[in-house]
Design an enzyme around this catalytic site. Structure first.
Site, mmCIF file in Angstrom:
data_model
loop_
_atom_site.group_PDB
_atom_site.id
_atom_site.type_symbol
_atom_site.label_atom_id
_atom_site.label_comp_id
_atom_site.label_asym_id
_atom_site.label_seq_id
_atom_site.Cartn_x
_atom_site.Cartn_y
_atom_site.Cartn_z
ATOM 1 N N SER A 30 0.793 -1.359 -0.214
ATOM 2 C CA SER A 30 0.092 -0.101 -0.293
ATOM 3 C C SER A 30 1.121 0.855 0.215
ATOM 4 O O SER A 30 0.424 2.846 -0.266
ATOM 5 C CB SER A 30 -0.749 0.394 1.437
ATOM 6 O OG SER A 30 -0.088 -0.067 2.328
ATOM 7 N N ASP B 46 -3.843 6.277 11.509
ATOM 8 C CA ASP B 46 -2.966 5.568 10.454
ATOM 9 C C ASP B 46 -1.599 5.955 10.615
ATOM 10 O O ASP B 46 -1.488 7.234 10.631
ATOM 11 C CB ASP B 46 -4.138 5.332 9.457
ATOM 12 C CG ASP B 46 -3.024 5.362 7.876
ATOM 13 O OD1 ASP B 46 -1.550 4.995 8.446
ATOM 14 O OD2 ASP B 46 -3.558 5.043 7.094
ATOM 15 N N HIS C 140 0.616 5.034 6.550
ATOM 16 C CA HIS C 140 0.312 5.275 5.208
ATOM 17 C C HIS C 140 0.768 7.056 5.299
ATOM 18 O O HIS C 140 1.080 7.763 6.356
ATOM 19 C CB HIS C 140 -1.047 5.087 4.454
ATOM 20 C CG HIS C 140 -0.749 3.653 4.818
ATOM 21 N ND1 HIS C 140 -1.843 2.973 5.093
ATOM 22 C CD2 HIS C 140 -0.772 3.160 3.611
ATOM 23 C CE1 HIS C 140 -1.674 2.051 5.258
ATOM 24 N NE2 HIS C 140 -0.734 1.650 3.710
#
Length: 365
Positions: A121, A342, A345
């Site tokens: 990702s 998060d 990311h």
């Protein structure tokens, strides 16, 4: 120097656990480690990866509301992030200037070409960033966008440039067998999908560390030896060595440029930047200066060691330090339906745009 010695100690301790690859990983002295950082496209007078973050009023390079390619978990503005200063930071190398990204020039240079990001990702993060940067440069260009589980693509039809994304967290194969999901440390049959590209940008690391329910495999296999687990840094070294062998056997460097994206850091441990928080939530400014308190992760040594021995020319986009400084650039709580904070990311617009600036710089300098 202490960080380097710590990394040496880690690597040597791993070698004692795995005698069969001892000759491959032994690092004899500190100068050997210093020489591992590979970036062959740069002259000795220009290190794009050592510098600091500065405010640039011309940033960001695009608006998230104008880019149709951003996943919800990266669209921090859409999901209510109140501060906007993180959008204004530009990377300033100490020894030279980072060329400003020119999307039209990029498209003209790679007219009629195929570019593929291969990885997890974090590759998705960088792929979407590049698509947004190019779209902002040619907003009226005709584009097509195809999203699939394994291979996704977006094409700028007026230029014949296609950006592919191949999702594979380990680069090596995972095969479902009777015993469960087996991570094949010495196999890359999926690599057939990567052939024929004009540019390849590889990335892997984060999923090697996952355990419990988030672990993507049940067993590891090398040759005929099947194991329930092994030291993850050693497994990463074995898998990345298999990837390097695949590149040497399948890539013609005269036709295909190959990049390794580098290790993207996480910010779940606030102690690494002397913060009162335990994660990246509420962080709004980068670390000042050009060093990170916790030093570089040991995974960067593995990457550098493998790249130093690969025969094919592979360019390292050495994003680790400059990304470590950006504790403010994660989605944190502003990531749509992504559970929790998060801190792995990155927001778009944001830090991955700088990664693509560095990619562009390596092509034009």
């Amino acid at each position: 120097m202490s960080n380097l010695l710590l990394i040496i100690t880690i690597i040597i301790s791993l070698l004692l656990q795995e005698q069969t690859v001892k000759s491959e990983l032994v690092v004899h002295n500190v100068s050997d480690i210093l020489n591992l950082r590979i970036n062959r496209e740069l002259t000795s007078s220009c290190n794009l990866f050592q510098g600091q973050w500065v405010i640039d009023p011309s940033f960001p390079l695009y608006q998230s509301s104008n880019c149709p390619f951003i996943d919800p978990e990266f669209d921090c503005i859409k999901y209510g992030r109140p501060d906007k200063e993180y959008l204004r930071y530009a990377w300033k190398p100490d020894s030279c200037n980072l060329p400003r990204f020119d999307g039209m020039d990029f498209l003209n240079r790679w007219r009629g070409k195929k570019i593929m990001f291969v990885g997890d990702s974090l590759s998705l993060n960088m792929w979407e960033s590049l698509a947004c940067m190019l779209h902002a440069s040619v907003p009226n260009a005709t584009t097509t966008f195809t999203r699939k589980e394994a291979i996704s693509s977006m094409t700028f039809q007026d230029y014949g440039v296609t950006l592919f994304l191949y999702r594979t967290p380990y680069l090596v194969d995972i095969v479902r067998e009777k015993i469960g999901r087996v991570l094949k440390l010495d196999s890359i049959e999926q690599g057939d999908a990567w052939k024929g590209m004009d540019m390849l940008i590889f990335n892997s690391w984060h999923w090697w560390t996952h355990k419990g329910k988030s672990q993507g495999w049940d067993y590891m296999q090398e040759g005929t030896k099947v194991s329930k687990d092994m030291d993850r840094l050693m497994a990463f070294y074995k898998g990345l060595t298999t990837w390097a062998r695949w590149v040497d056997q399948n890539v013609d460097a005269s036709k295909t440029k190959v990049f390794f994206q580098g290790i993207s850091p996480t910010h779940y441990m606030g102690k690494d930047w002397d913060s009162s928080t335990k994660n990246c939530n509420y962080e709004q400014v980068p670390l000042s200066g050009s060093t990170y308190p916790a030093g570089l992760p040991a995974s960067t040594v593995v990457v550098n060691k493998v790249l130093s021995r690969i025969k094919t020319q592979v360019y390292l986009i050495d994003i680790t330090l400059l990304s470590q400084l950006r504790k403010d650039a994660h989605p944190s709580a502003y990531s749509g339906q992504h559970p929790g904070n998060d801190c792995s990311h990155w927001c778009l617009p944001g830090l991955p745009d700088t990664w693509n600036q560095l990619l562009y710089a390596s092509l034009v300098m």
